[in-house]
Design a protein around this motif. Sequence first.
Motif, mmCIF file in Angstrom:
data_model
loop_
_atom_site.group_PDB
_atom_site.id
_atom_site.type_symbol
_atom_site.label_atom_id
_atom_site.label_comp_id
_atom_site.label_asym_id
_atom_site.label_seq_id
_atom_site.Cartn_x
_atom_site.Cartn_y
_atom_site.Cartn_z
ATOM 1 N N ASN A 223 1.156 11.491 3.893
ATOM 2 C CA ASN A 223 1.018 10.029 4.012
ATOM 3 C C ASN A 223 1.981 9.211 4.898
ATOM 4 O OD1 ASN A 223 -1.613 9.655 2.706
ATOM 5 N ND2 ASN A 223 -0.654 9.856 0.746
ATOM 6 N N GLU A 224 3.280 9.795 4.480
ATOM 7 C CA GLU A 224 4.199 9.022 5.527
ATOM 8 C C GLU A 224 4.145 9.418 6.839
ATOM 9 O OE1 GLU A 224 7.972 8.914 2.089
ATOM 10 O OE2 GLU A 224 7.624 10.612 3.193
ATOM 11 N N LYS A 225 3.977 10.867 7.300
ATOM 12 C CA LYS A 225 3.750 11.357 8.569
ATOM 13 C C LYS A 225 2.404 10.622 9.041
ATOM 14 C CE LYS A 225 3.671 15.547 11.232
ATOM 15 N NZ LYS A 225 3.802 16.785 11.072
ATOM 16 N N PHE B 174 -10.744 5.530 0.627
ATOM 17 C CA PHE B 174 -9.473 4.388 0.818
ATOM 18 C C PHE B 174 -9.509 3.674 -0.420
ATOM 19 C CE2 PHE B 174 -8.933 5.817 4.881
ATOM 20 C CZ PHE B 174 -9.940 5.392 5.838
ATOM 21 N N GLU B 175 -8.511 3.668 -1.085
ATOM 22 C CA GLU B 175 -8.434 2.704 -2.225
ATOM 23 C C GLU B 175 -7.311 1.666 -1.698
ATOM 24 O OE1 GLU B 175 -10.050 3.124 -4.887
ATOM 25 O OE2 GLU B 175 -10.740 5.008 -4.180
ATOM 26 N N SER B 176 -7.067 0.600 -2.519
ATOM 27 C CA SER B 176 -6.143 -0.465 -2.200
ATOM 28 C C SER B 176 -4.704 -0.176 -2.031
ATOM 29 C CB SER B 176 -6.151 -1.534 -3.403
ATOM 30 O OG SER B 176 -5.455 -0.744 -4.573
ATOM 31 N N TYR B 177 -4.143 1.119 -2.195
ATOM 32 C CA TYR B 177 -2.758 1.621 -1.995
ATOM 33 C C TYR B 177 -3.079 2.473 -0.781
ATOM 34 C CZ TYR B 177 -4.855 5.492 -4.548
ATOM 35 O OH TYR B 177 -5.670 6.794 -5.035
ATOM 36 N N GLY B 178 -4.009 2.966 -0.342
ATOM 37 C CA GLY B 178 -4.402 3.941 0.739
ATOM 38 C C GLY B 178 -5.093 4.880 0.695
ATOM 39 N N GLY C 26 0.978 -1.209 0.115
ATOM 40 C CA GLY C 26 -0.017 0.195 0.087
ATOM 41 C C GLY C 26 0.848 1.418 -0.163
ATOM 42 N N GLN C 27 0.315 2.342 0.013
ATOM 43 C CA GLN C 27 0.804 3.661 -0.285
ATOM 44 C C GLN C 27 1.490 4.000 1.041
ATOM 45 O OE1 GLN C 27 -1.572 7.424 -0.536
ATOM 46 N NE2 GLN C 27 -0.510 7.485 -2.243
ATOM 47 N N ASN C 28 2.973 4.021 1.215
ATOM 48 C CA ASN C 28 3.761 4.341 2.122
ATOM 49 C C ASN C 28 3.605 3.080 3.327
ATOM 50 O OD1 ASN C 28 2.756 7.497 1.539
ATOM 51 N ND2 ASN C 28 4.945 6.880 1.117
ATOM 52 N N GLY C 29 3.402 1.864 2.800
ATOM 53 C CA GLY C 29 3.098 0.728 3.881
ATOM 54 C C GLY C 29 2.039 0.832 4.588
ATOM 55 N N VAL C 30 0.743 1.391 3.946
ATOM 56 C CA VAL C 30 -0.314 1.660 5.022
ATOM 57 C C VAL C 30 -1.102 0.183 5.048
ATOM 58 C CG1 VAL C 30 -1.941 2.013 2.803
ATOM 59 C CG2 VAL C 30 -2.412 3.195 5.135
ATOM 60 N N TYR C 31 -0.809 -0.882 4.408
ATOM 61 C CA TYR C 31 -1.514 -2.193 4.862
ATOM 62 C C TYR C 31 -1.229 -2.411 6.259
ATOM 63 C CZ TYR C 31 -2.868 -2.826 -0.231
ATOM 64 O OH TYR C 31 -3.311 -2.803 -1.442
#
Length: 748
Positions: A127-129, A709-713, A96-101
């Motif tokens: 998003n990282e923050k 929310f999408e699959s990537y974040g 996911g985006q920036n490890g959101v999973y």
Amino acid sequence: MKIAYIATYPPRECGIGTFTNNLFKSMLTNKAPEEQNHEGFVVALNDNELTYKYPEEVKAIIRQDHQEDYLEAVKYINLSGADVCILQHEFGIFGGQNGVYILPLLHRLEIPLIVTLHTILKAPSYNEKAVLKEICKMAHKIVVMSHKAVDFLVGIYEVPKEKIALIEHGVPDIHFSSEKSKKEFKLENRKVLLTFGFIGRSKGIETVIEALPEVVKKHPEIIYIVLGKTHPNVLRHSGEEYRIFLLRQVKKLQLENHVTFLNEFIDERELFKYLYACDIYITPYLNEAQITSGTLSYAVGVGAAVLSTPYWHAAEMLANGKGRLFDFNDSDGLAEMLTELLENPKELIELKNKAGEYGKKITWPKTGERYVALAEEVMKDEHLVTIQKETEPDLLILPPFSLAHINRLTDDTGIIQHAKFGIPNLKEGYCLDDNSRALLMVLMAYKQMKNMRALELSPIYLSYIHYMQNANGTFRNFLSFNRNFLDETGSEDSFGRTIWALGYLLGNAPNDAYYQTGKLVFFNASANFEKLQSIRGIANTMIGISYYLKSNPSDDSMTERLRNLANVLIRHYKENQTDDWNWFEALLAYDNGILPLSLLHAAPILNDPNITEIAIESMNFLTSHTLKDNYLSIIGNEKWYKKEGERSVFAQQPIDAMAMVLMYHQAYFVTKDKDYLNKLYTSFLWFLGENDLRMSLYDFETKGCCDGFESYGVNRNQGAESSLAYLISHLTVLQAYEEFHRSDLKLV
């Protein structure tokens, strides 16, 4: 104590995997069998569909980009009997985006969590923050490996200092003879410089190569060994471009006899032989943004003489004479430093001795003991019994109500449909759905707060609705930015949402001019009410009729139309209902809460107990699938949830959360059951981070709401639909709070 570890793991070639393997052994298996009081297992992360032959301690596997694997893994951990979980965090190893999973897994974790952070960014993206802050919120303790990391967490990520533990990177307790190691590698007559680890542009190896010609002039016995494979991510995107660049540089400078590349990922024992064989270890990274370096820790740990650029970890670890620093990209300065040390053996020995003394303090057995002590501390302090609490509205945590983003999206035609992040996307033009929602929102804002800007905006949206109405009472939906019609007749959903807004206007008009315009458009459309086929179009229309009838209860003709539409919904319900499926369709799709909501609006007007019963039954069914674990988990629009199928987690959309908020508010109005106010507030908190990803969709900077929310974040675009859904929900919470306190009830 039983410990669950989540991380990459050998034989996957990854520095964090090596770290986890050492941590596992140092906490659980480095003692004599009779002294081993703890046990554990590993949940390993695979990358890019690769598979590995893991050792027996790996009990579960997560494929990096498969969200369902994370949810299965947390089920396994929760049922495993583990007492504490230790997560190794690095953005690149989770999907996911920036490890959101990783967030849904952590949210469902039922045991205390310790997180080791391997990267902490000084200037993170939004998003990282957001991802890292959420991980830190859920962690009971956060382990970092430098004082700089502590400062970053406190100052940038707002983590309480008492939550942070400083445990430096462990070093394997492996020892070799320098002379024997040199002899084994046939380096007895050479002065050995060494750099090891995954290879990539940021490592700055060219700085060392460019320094060598000057050193070789005085010390022709010099050999520089670059030990390590190209980083897998670099290999995927750039291939061996960097390694080829370095080889060309070596050839250009005629250093073929003085530079050796060993393109291998070797085991630790072999690595330590090279470390003991080297005379000087070099980390020539190109910028300061490295909060932790395992390679540096290893070099210091074995007592190597270390030269490094002043990245964060090196500046801290090599202080007080444990190593020397040279500037980024400064090959001349490095050449001078190397020459000086090679010509002054006493200084070289002094560097090694100081590093070696420090290295004795950070061996893995000692690091493992500190982790065990930390886990025991967490176990002692943490209440393991989860207390289910009612969710009580707390207006102090609500962001201030703001129309800033709506102002940004609105021009003299209407509200722009979409946005690129927080900026209106004029290419997409306008739509009826959003202008109807906007009219509803500003009317609510003016009624509840006497917000004058809301009053000023209302004729813009009402005028758009009027402009889009056809002669037969239907509506067009889409209008381009240059005001060209893009369709002949809009969807039944857009029709119903417009009737909802107009019905609310007729019951809550701020002045007669608006009332008369709304009445004209409403009744022009009314001939189409009973022609509707879409159950959501019907439901939205029922809500609009209900608002109209609250202020015009004697309109028997409209009451009958409401009854006929309600009967259509009831027929759909009875056709699809089974013992375990109390719903209007054979699937849960989008905007689901609107269906029970419409019956809850109609029930008091039609005074029909059957309607009330079906409204409550269907609402409870929807609740059972979406409101679990004290937070809202919306049915994803990606694949929806078909009867006897699997529910979709993505894409979750704000209009679904709004429908739930409105549904529970109306349920409270009908039943006076205070539990619905708790559910209302819980549903609203979906916008603010109480959701599957544990991330806020409301943007505190733009005052807009992200699109879902999408699959990537998180989809960071902030269109009209999502921002209006948030504001309508916000206003509903405020209204419910006022109603609750007026009734002299108290939420428990």
